[in-house]
Scaffold this active site. Sequence first.
Site, short mmCIF file in Angstrom:
data_model
loop_
_atom_site.label_atom_id
_atom_site.label_comp_id
_atom_site.label_asym_id
_atom_site.label_seq_id
_atom_site.Cartn_x
_atom_site.Cartn_y
_atom_site.Cartn_z
CG ASP A 291 74.04 58.57 38.54
OD1 ASP A 291 74.41 57.61 37.85
OD2 ASP A 291 73.68 59.66 38.06
CG HIS B 97 70.68 57.77 34.97
ND1 HIS B 97 70.87 58.61 33.90
CD2 HIS B 97 71.73 57.98 35.80
CE1 HIS B 97 72.00 59.29 34.07
NE2 HIS B 97 72.54 58.94 35.22
CG HIS C 179 72.19 62.60 35.73
ND1 HIS C 179 73.41 62.05 35.41
CD2 HIS C 179 72.09 63.73 35.00
CE1 HIS C 179 74.03 62.82 34.54
NE2 HIS C 179 73.24 63.85 34.26
CG ASP D 94 56.29 79.37 69.20
OD1 ASP D 94 57.07 80.35 69.30
OD2 ASP D 94 55.84 78.75 70.17
CE LYS E 201 55.00 85.43 66.13
NZ LYS E 201 56.06 84.43 66.10
MN MN Z 1 74.34 59.95 35.99
#
Ligand code: MN
Length: 290
Positions: free
Chosen positions: A32, A30, A24, A219, A217
């Site tokens: 969370d 920080h 965040h 697959d 390409k």
């Molecule tokens: Mn927060």
Amino acid sequence: TDRTPEPGGGVSPASGSLVVVHKHAATRTHYDLRLELEGVLKSWAVPKGASRDPAEKRLAVHVEDHPIEYGDFEGVIPEGNYGAGAVIVWDRGQWIPIEDPIEGLQKGKLLFELKGYKLRGRWTLVKIKKSEKDWLLIKERDGWVKAGEDDFAQESVLSGLTVEELEEGRSRADEVREALEELGAKRRVVRARDVEAMLAETREKPFTRQGWIYELKYDGYRMIAAKEDGAGVLITRNGNDATATFPEIARALAALPYARIVLDGEIVVADETGRPSFQRLQRRGRLTRA
Ligand code: MN
């Protein structure tokens, strides 16, 4: 919500619950840490983030519970709101309490195992004595210990974006929109179901030209992928809805920093050498639960 399949596989959802680590970029960036317990996400703000070094005890401030649906939130909280700034899902997976978590929460000591993409092994959250909200997040000694500097990847496990890129992503969309308006594109809602996959055409000779890029390409399974009404959608070339088969991709689509987006692409599963393995994809496509 459908949380299968989870990283770490082989463990039934009943043996653990959701763990989410948001990164965040608020006034101070920080992490969370959120643990699903008793129908909510119990949350701790960890200023420096988790460390795999048991000697690095990281402050974890117990903050308010969040609804479980918030676990998949990735986006930018607008200025003027509490916690304004970009939020990414930095890690996600299962947490498995080793001791009674409800009792532990009251006592101020939680011992648990994490099965995320980044955070693995045994961890302890222990409350600092005489403190109201301050806890410590500590890595227990096991095979997941790593001393020294933290070297975690900083990208979201959903969108692959860093918090910085998530904020910039919005301006990138604005640039594309402006370019389209200049080209006279009509404003309309484009739905995944209405888009046809762009198919290859044969040419006499290979060529190289400005404005072209060249790629392998792959697959895999061709898919029209979209974010519509806030949710991820996957449609096969035959028009079948494959969203439920690849919930982790649907989550990634929903986390993209755009209100609506339609992508034409290929789902592949890489082997150890990084080559797309159609056999592995078929095996993955048959899985309906972890
Ligand atoms: Mn927060």
